[in-house]
Design an enzyme around this catalytic site. Structure first.
Site, short mmCIF file in Angstrom:
data_model
loop_
_atom_site.label_atom_id
_atom_site.label_comp_id
_atom_site.label_asym_id
_atom_site.label_seq_id
_atom_site.Cartn_x
_atom_site.Cartn_y
_atom_site.Cartn_z
N ALA A 227 0.76 -1.02 0.46
CA ALA A 227 0.07 -0.10 -0.37
C ALA A 227 1.27 1.39 -0.04
O ALA A 227 0.38 2.87 -0.82
CB ALA A 227 -1.03 0.33 0.95
N ASP A 256 2.83 -9.01 -9.95
CA ASP A 256 2.29 -9.46 -11.22
C ASP A 256 2.02 -8.37 -12.20
O ASP A 256 2.57 -8.40 -13.22
CB ASP A 256 1.38 -10.62 -11.38
CG ASP A 256 2.11 -11.62 -9.71
OD1 ASP A 256 3.42 -12.32 -10.14
OD2 ASP A 256 1.42 -12.59 -10.22
N1 ATP Z 1 -2.83 -2.39 -0.28
C1 ATP Z 1 -2.89 -1.73 -1.68
N2 ATP Z 1 -3.13 -0.32 -1.56
C2 ATP Z 1 -2.50 0.34 -2.54
N3 ATP Z 1 -1.66 -0.36 -3.84
C3 ATP Z 1 -1.45 -1.50 -3.01
C4 ATP Z 1 -1.67 -2.18 -2.31
N4 ATP Z 1 -1.08 -3.29 -2.03
C5 ATP Z 1 -0.37 -3.45 -3.06
N5 ATP Z 1 -0.53 -2.05 -3.73
C6 ATP Z 1 0.15 -1.62 -5.23
O1 ATP Z 1 0.45 -3.26 -5.65
C7 ATP Z 1 1.94 -3.24 -5.94
C8 ATP Z 1 3.05 -4.46 -5.64
O2 ATP Z 1 2.05 -5.12 -4.66
P1 ATP Z 1 3.30 -5.88 -3.56
O3 ATP Z 1 4.40 -4.54 -2.83
O4 ATP Z 1 2.37 -6.33 -2.50
O5 ATP Z 1 3.80 -6.81 -4.65
P2 ATP Z 1 4.17 -8.34 -4.80
O6 ATP Z 1 4.39 -8.34 -3.13
O7 ATP Z 1 5.25 -8.07 -5.47
O8 ATP Z 1 2.80 -9.10 -4.39
P3 ATP Z 1 2.73 -10.28 -4.87
O9 ATP Z 1 2.30 -11.19 -3.71
O10 ATP Z 1 2.01 -10.10 -6.08
O11 ATP Z 1 4.28 -10.81 -6.06
C9 ATP Z 1 2.32 -2.13 -4.87
O12 ATP Z 1 3.97 -1.42 -5.13
C10 ATP Z 1 1.02 -0.96 -5.16
O13 ATP Z 1 1.31 -0.02 -6.36
#
Ligand code: ATP
Ligand code: MG
Length: 312
Positions: A227, A256
């Site tokens: 977030a 992704d």
């Molecule tokens: N709760 C949220 N509110 C707003 N944006 C979010 C939120 N969660 C994720 N995002 C958006 O999605 C992007 C990627 O999320 P995150 O950092 O959770 O990726 P990840 O840990 O690689 O997830 P994954 O489990 O899909 O591999 C963030 O940089 C943001 O732009």
């Protein structure tokens, strides 16, 4: 149109079940259930196809339940160059409890793959590269049986044929791949911390860490922070992208979607600020949908305007 191959070595069937007041050690009633073709490589392929690219997937599928993926590829216009392995592609079960607002994940081990199977993927990728590829996306964990250098080898193979490479993985396969010089990596902040062997607290530490990786020869490091948004770092610039507060339908595929958005931005030749805006908007699009799906393009364009871009 850009030609892209996504490599999915650890595909998954994503089963999402809705169970109000889910309880352990009790009988639970499933209110609704859906099944999606998933795994990071498949998700990135689906998102890139949605964004208008010509996409082929290679990697592994279990022969026993390949039909779900074949249907998905046919429906989304994705080319299928996946090898079939004996057994079934794993299922990952996500138990969503809308009352207690909790999500429980049951992730199964994947099918293991040996060196011969990897050679098969190398040949499939080789044929796609000969036919002409602009980008190769390498996404997800490695199945049991493949060495950590697997992605490094595939990156070198792609780059020798002039394709650019985006990599989204973690742990030893990520560490081993950096020297092959991927154009884009998108670790989340925990994955980047694990890579460098120190926990990273917040944006400034993420930027400093990303700069170290860029100095080692990676073109763009995008560090996602849920977030809190993301920081994007290249040799010449760094910035942060801050998402607006949004209603999250499911977090499936947010990372992704950001990978797909980064590749999409690169194919359009966008600068770093517009890349950050677009990649974040695509991730927000995925968050608004249940399962690994994106809204229509005009909705993604609306979301772009709501992303804050700042110095980092
Ligand atoms: N709760 C949220 N509110 C707003 N944006 C979010 C939120 N969660 C994720 N995002 C958006 O999605 C992007 C990627 O999320 P995150 O950092 O959770 O990726 P990840 O840990 O690689 O997830 P994954 O489990 O899909 O591999 C963030 O940089 C943001 O732009
Ligand atoms: Mg991720």
């Amino acid at each position: 149109m850009t030609r892209i191959a996504a490599v999915s070595l650890n595909s998954a069937v994503d089963q999402t079940v809705r169970v109000p007041r889910f309880a352990v050690d009790a009988v639970n009633r499933v209110e609704a259930s859906r099944v999606d073709a998933g795994g990071k490589g498949i998700n990135v392929a689906s998102f890139l196809a949605h964004l208008g690219h010509e996409v082929t997937v290679t990697g592994f599928l279990g022969r026993e339940n390949a039909a779900l993926f074949e249907r998905h590829f046919a429906q989304t216009g994705i080319g299928d160059a996946c090898l079939r392995l004996d057994g079934a592609t794993r299922t990952n079960v996500k138990i969503v409890d809308p009352v207690l607002d909790q999500v429980t994940d049951l992730n199964f081990p994947g099918i293991s793959a040996g060196p011969e199977a990897l050679e098969g993927v190398g040949r499939a990728l080789g044929a796609l590269l000969e036919a002409g590829l602009d980008w190769v996306a390498l996404c997800g964990s490695l199945p049991e049986g493949l060495p950590p250098e697997t992605y490094a080898g595939l990156i070198r193979q792609a780059r020798e044929k002039g394709a650019r490479v985006a990599l989204d993985t973690s742990g030893a396969p990520l560490a081993a791949a950096l020297s092959a010089g991927p154009d884009i990596i998108k670790p989340n902040i925990a994955e980047l911390g694990a890579l460098l062997g120190r926990p990273l607290a917040g944006r400034d530490e993420a930027v400093a860490a990303a700069r170290e990786i860029v100095a080692g020869g990676v073109g763009l490091v995008a560090v996602s922070m849920g977030a809190e948004g993301a920081v994007l770092v290249t040799r010449d610039a760094s910035l942060c992208a801050v998402p607006p507060g949004i209603e999250v339908a499911s977090t499936v595929g947010a990372g992704d979607a950001m990978v797909a958005g980064l590749i999409h931005a690169a194919t359009r030749g966008l600068d770093l600020a517009e890349t950050a805006r677009l990649a974040t908007a695509v991730s927000l699009g995925a968050l608004g949908e249940i399962g690994p799906h994106l809204p229509p393009i005009d909705r993604i364009e609306d979301l772009m305007a709501a992303v804050g871009i700042g110095a980092a």
